[in-house]
Design a protein around this motif. Structure first.
Motif, PDB file in Angstrom:
ATOM      1  N   MET A 184     -16.487   5.757  31.699  1.00  0.00           N
ATOM      2  CA  MET A 184     -15.113   5.169  31.934  1.00  0.00           C
ATOM      3  C   MET A 184     -14.999   3.971  31.452  1.00  0.00           C
ATOM      4  SD  MET A 184     -14.725   5.868  36.190  1.00  0.00           S
ATOM      5  CE  MET A 184     -16.459   5.545  36.713  1.00  0.00           C
ATOM      6  N   PRO A 185     -13.760   3.551  30.838  1.00  0.00           N
ATOM      7  CA  PRO A 185     -13.068   2.545  30.290  1.00  0.00           C
ATOM      8  C   PRO A 185     -13.195   1.439  31.195  1.00  0.00           C
ATOM      9  CG  PRO A 185     -11.148   3.738  31.130  1.00  0.00           C
ATOM     10  CD  PRO A 185     -12.613   4.814  31.220  1.00  0.00           C
ATOM     11  N   ALA A 186     -13.280   0.383  30.422  1.00  0.00           N
ATOM     12  CA  ALA A 186     -13.458  -0.883  31.181  1.00  0.00           C
ATOM     13  C   ALA A 186     -11.796  -1.566  31.189  1.00  0.00           C
ATOM     14  CB  ALA A 186     -14.413  -1.690  30.340  1.00  0.00           C
ATOM     15  N   THR A 187     -11.924  -2.480  32.051  1.00  0.00           N
ATOM     16  CA  THR A 187     -10.527  -3.515  32.210  1.00  0.00           C
ATOM     17  C   THR A 187     -10.794  -4.993  32.242  1.00  0.00           C
ATOM     18  OG1 THR A 187      -9.486  -1.496  33.384  1.00  0.00           O
ATOM     19  CG2 THR A 187      -8.498  -3.665  33.558  1.00  0.00           C
ATOM     20  N   LEU A 188      -9.849  -5.488  31.691  1.00  0.00           N
ATOM     21  CA  LEU A 188      -9.823  -6.850  31.604  1.00  0.00           C
ATOM     22  C   LEU A 188      -8.699  -7.153  32.364  1.00  0.00           C
ATOM     23  CD1 LEU A 188     -10.995  -9.585  30.814  1.00  0.00           C
ATOM     24  CD2 LEU A 188      -9.605  -9.750  29.039  1.00  0.00           C
ATOM     25  N   PRO A 227      -0.223  -1.005  21.143  1.00  0.00           N
ATOM     26  CA  PRO A 227      -0.940  -0.263  20.008  1.00  0.00           C
ATOM     27  C   PRO A 227      -1.780   0.866  20.559  1.00  0.00           C
ATOM     28  CG  PRO A 227      -2.104  -2.276  20.854  1.00  0.00           C
ATOM     29  CD  PRO A 227      -0.659  -2.178  21.549  1.00  0.00           C
ATOM     30  N   GLN A 228      -2.073   1.302  21.639  1.00  0.00           N
ATOM     31  CA  GLN A 228      -2.963   2.057  22.395  1.00  0.00           C
ATOM     32  C   GLN A 228      -2.258   2.753  23.447  1.00  0.00           C
ATOM     33  OE1 GLN A 228      -7.369   1.464  22.862  1.00  0.00           O
ATOM     34  NE2 GLN A 228      -6.509   1.305  24.873  1.00  0.00           N
ATOM     35  N   PHE A 248      -5.018  -3.316  34.630  1.00  0.00           N
ATOM     36  CA  PHE A 248      -4.761  -2.767  33.310  1.00  0.00           C
ATOM     37  C   PHE A 248      -5.348  -3.756  32.479  1.00  0.00           C
ATOM     38  CE2 PHE A 248      -0.646  -4.894  34.341  1.00  0.00           C
ATOM     39  CZ  PHE A 248      -0.434  -5.269  32.933  1.00  0.00           C
ATOM     40  N   SER A 249      -5.548  -3.387  31.205  1.00  0.00           N
ATOM     41  CA  SER A 249      -5.513  -2.088  30.612  1.00  0.00           C
ATOM     42  C   SER A 249      -6.989  -1.644  30.460  1.00  0.00           C
ATOM     43  CB  SER A 249      -4.546  -2.107  29.250  1.00  0.00           C
ATOM     44  OG  SER A 249      -5.448  -3.049  28.433  1.00  0.00           O
ATOM     45  N   CYS A 267     -12.884  -8.779  23.740  1.00  0.00           N
ATOM     46  CA  CYS A 267     -12.037  -9.331  22.697  1.00  0.00           C
ATOM     47  C   CYS A 267     -10.892  -8.444  22.494  1.00  0.00           C
ATOM     48  CB  CYS A 267     -12.682  -9.607  21.506  1.00  0.00           C
ATOM     49  SG  CYS A 267     -13.946 -10.932  21.376  1.00  0.00           S
ATOM     50  N   LYS A 268     -10.860  -7.250  22.487  1.00  0.00           N
ATOM     51  CA  LYS A 268      -9.910  -6.221  22.325  1.00  0.00           C
ATOM     52  C   LYS A 268      -9.212  -6.220  23.176  1.00  0.00           C
ATOM     53  CE  LYS A 268      -9.090  -1.452  21.308  1.00  0.00           C
ATOM     54  NZ  LYS A 268      -9.587  -0.046  21.058  1.00  0.00           N
ATOM     55  N   ASN A 269      -9.624  -6.358  24.505  1.00  0.00           N
ATOM     56  CA  ASN A 269      -8.579  -6.359  25.701  1.00  0.00           C
ATOM     57  C   ASN A 269      -8.095  -7.403  25.957  1.00  0.00           C
ATOM     58  OD1 ASN A 269      -7.570  -5.409  28.263  1.00  0.00           O
ATOM     59  ND2 ASN A 269      -9.626  -4.550  28.618  1.00  0.00           N
ATOM     60  N   ARG A 270      -8.651  -8.589  25.455  1.00  0.00           N
ATOM     61  CA  ARG A 270      -7.655  -9.801  25.515  1.00  0.00           C
ATOM     62  C   ARG A 270      -6.406  -9.746  24.507  1.00  0.00           C
ATOM     63  NH1 ARG A 270     -10.711 -13.774  27.921  1.00  0.00           N
ATOM     64  NH2 ARG A 270     -12.568 -13.246  26.501  1.00  0.00           N
ATOM     65  N   LYS A 271      -6.764  -9.378  23.323  1.00  0.00           N
ATOM     66  CA  LYS A 271      -5.546  -8.783  22.543  1.00  0.00           C
ATOM     67  C   LYS A 271      -4.486  -8.000  23.173  1.00  0.00           C
ATOM     68  CE  LYS A 271      -8.249  -9.565  18.336  1.00  0.00           C
ATOM     69  NZ  LYS A 271      -8.952  -9.089  17.137  1.00  0.00           N
ATOM     70  N   LEU A 272      -5.133  -7.159  23.751  1.00  0.00           N
ATOM     71  CA  LEU A 272      -4.153  -6.055  24.536  1.00  0.00           C
ATOM     72  C   LEU A 272      -3.287  -6.734  25.548  1.00  0.00           C
ATOM     73  CD1 LEU A 272      -6.341  -3.072  24.781  1.00  0.00           C
ATOM     74  CD2 LEU A 272      -4.305  -3.248  23.264  1.00  0.00           C
ATOM     75  N   LEU A 273      -3.911  -7.765  26.218  1.00  0.00           N
ATOM     76  CA  LEU A 273      -3.011  -8.389  26.921  1.00  0.00           C
ATOM     77  C   LEU A 273      -2.131  -9.295  26.489  1.00  0.00           C
ATOM     78  CD1 LEU A 273      -5.613  -9.571  29.842  1.00  0.00           C
ATOM     79  CD2 LEU A 273      -4.321  -7.586  29.757  1.00  0.00           C
ATOM     80  N   ARG A 274      -2.078  -9.618  25.424  1.00  0.00           N
ATOM     81  CA  ARG A 274      -0.914 -10.408  24.803  1.00  0.00           C
ATOM     82  C   ARG A 274       0.219  -9.324  24.542  1.00  0.00           C
ATOM     83  NH1 ARG A 274      -3.526 -13.420  26.448  1.00  0.00           N
ATOM     84  NH2 ARG A 274      -1.530 -13.768  27.668  1.00  0.00           N
ATOM     85  N   ASP A 275      -0.342  -8.375  24.107  1.00  0.00           N
ATOM     86  CA  ASP A 275       0.893  -7.271  23.937  1.00  0.00           C
ATOM     87  C   ASP A 275       1.409  -6.883  25.129  1.00  0.00           C
ATOM     88  OD1 ASP A 275       0.370  -6.934  20.875  1.00  0.00           O
ATOM     89  OD2 ASP A 275      -1.265  -5.551  21.418  1.00  0.00           O
TER      90      ASP A 275
END
Length: 444
Positions: A184-188, A227-228, A248-249, A267-275
């Motif tokens: 299962m995916p993880a979430t920040l 982006p995703q 999310f996400s 790190c990827k999830n922190r970038k996603l939160l900016r988006d």
């Protein structure tokens, strides 16, 4: 990952602590286990690698409890009631009805207050490094901490690490993810300030069942604004009068037992939160002046190792509403098995399964004591996310109220075994069950 050679490192490690029960991991299950073992008279050491108690319930900023009651009866009776009533009291002091939502600062304070009252020795910044195991018995656990390496000797060890770390390093068999290795995916989880709650509730995006949010997300994915693809937006929830937390996400293919994977994921999830902050401010009613002011200090992991126990709780057990002679609790949450890949069809299928197999009020499945007993280990119990269940039931039993149930039982069993000089699997289950309060009335 570079692994060009191995080294051999030998040193004398001091045995700094001796205890009746050593609990590894101060998440919901570990806090329950340590507290309940100490209240049975055991000398208890609780170790935690981070700087707070609560794990996913605090450090990962999970915003809500999953079901705590059914048919008007509390499922996580005993330790769980103390936590839930304590949170309600603290929220009332600031004029807020918390319901099943989690104020992380209140909750970590409450965990620590109860641990201190029970007489538990608590060590933060303390990470399990190794175990010394002989013929199925863990003699010592070795930890790394700011003061250096040290060992702990205990009669009984409880693995509440979430990832089954102590059990695996002591030789226990395990499963991780699905047949093809999918997890299962993880979430920040993001922490929001400045949300206009009334506008959000009235704007058609408040519930993940509303159609407006999926349409907004799809347009953002198609335009490249996000982006995703990730349609699993279950809402943003008030945890205090001024703060809201989202669930999310998703980041996919995260191996929670690998530091490189975890680092890349957070790190990827922190970038996603900016988006997502930009997306919510532009498109979601109530968020025009809102901002993300924080996020989980750890990645919210849903799935990793499941330790193979004397019994594996199964999907068939769930579907049959099965109960057991060695039952130490019961639960009812549907299998919340988040899809391992992004996409709208995947999340729709997840919702179909989740809703189709939901229990009616008052229905439960039993939690047998045997799922806390790792095969091949005599003085180790598990509790929380790493108990012995197949992947389907794991997606139900991994959540916070169920962790209170398994943690409470593991702590009581560990204390009894330590006091009697017994192996946990040889304990009469009636002796454990007689110390677990029967479910009483609860108003959600």
């Amino acid at each position: 990952m570079e692994n060009c050679k191995t080294i051999r490192y030998a040193c004398d490690i001091p045995v700094r602590y001796r205890a009746d029960v050593c609990v590894v991991g101060a998440g919901p299950a570990g806090c329950a286990a340590a507290t309940c073992a100490a209240e049975q008279g055991a000398k208890v050491l609780l170790t935690e690698s981070s700087a707070m108690s609560g794990g996913m319930s605090t450090a990962a900023r999970v915003p809500m409890f999953m079901p705590v009651a059914t048919g008007g009866k509390l499922l996580c009776e005993g330790y769980g009631r103390r936590i839930l009533t304590g949170l309600r009291k603290m929220s009332a002091e600031i004029g807020f009805d918390c319901g099943k939502r989690i104020n992380a600062e209140h909750l970590r304070f409450l965990y620590e207050e109860i641990l201190e009252s029970a007489g538990v020795k608590l060590l933060y910044y303390t990470t399990l490094a190794a175990t010394v195991t002989e013929a199925g018995t863990v003699r010592q656990a070795v930890f790394a901490a700011p003061g250096g390496l040290f060992a702990v000797e205990a009669k009984i060890f409880i693995d509440a690490s979430g990832d089954g770390t102590l059990a695996v390093r002591s030789g226990a068999a395990f499963e991780n993810g699905g047949a093809n290795g999918e997890v299962m995916p993880a979430t920040l989880c993001p922490v929001w300030a400045g949300v206009d709650l009334a506008a959000y509730q009235a704007g058609g995006c408040f519930s993940h069942n509303d159609e407006k949010m999926p349409a907004l997300l799809e347009e953002a994915f198609r335009s490249g604004e996000l982006p995703q693809e990730d349609y699993h937006h279950t809402g943003v929830f008030s945890v205090s009068p001024n703060i809201m937390v989202g669930n999310f996400s998703h980041v996919f293919d995260i191996d929670a037992t690998n530091e490189e994977s975890l680092t890349a994921g957070i790190c990827k999830n922190r970038k996603l939160l900016r988006d997502y902050e930009k997306f919510y401010r532009r498109h979601v009613p109530g968020f025009a002046d809102a901002e993300i002011v924080g996020s989980g200090s750890v990645l919210g992991v849903r799935e990793s190792r499941r330790i193979m126990g004397d019994y594996q709780l199964s999907r068939e057990d769930y579907r049959a509403r099965r109960h057991f002679d060695d039952e130490i609790g019961e639960y009812n949450f549907p299998a919340d098995l988040h899809p391992p890949r992004p996409g709208r069809e995947e999340i729709l299928e997840h919702k179909r399964i989740f809703r189709k197999e939901r229990y009616a009020p008052g229905e439960t499945y039993g939690i047998p004591y045997r799922i806390l007993l790792p095969k091949g280990l005599d003085n180790v119990l598990t509790c929380g996310r790493c108990v012995s269940a197949d992947r389907y039931v794991h997606a139900s039993i991994r959540v916070i109220p169920a962790c209170y149930i398994t943690g409470q039982a593991a702590g009581i069993a560990a204390a009894l075994a330590a006091d009697r000089g017994a192996v946990p699997r040889e304990l009469p289950v009636g002796d454990i069950r007689s110390r677990i309060p029967s479910p009483e009335a609860w108003q959600d």
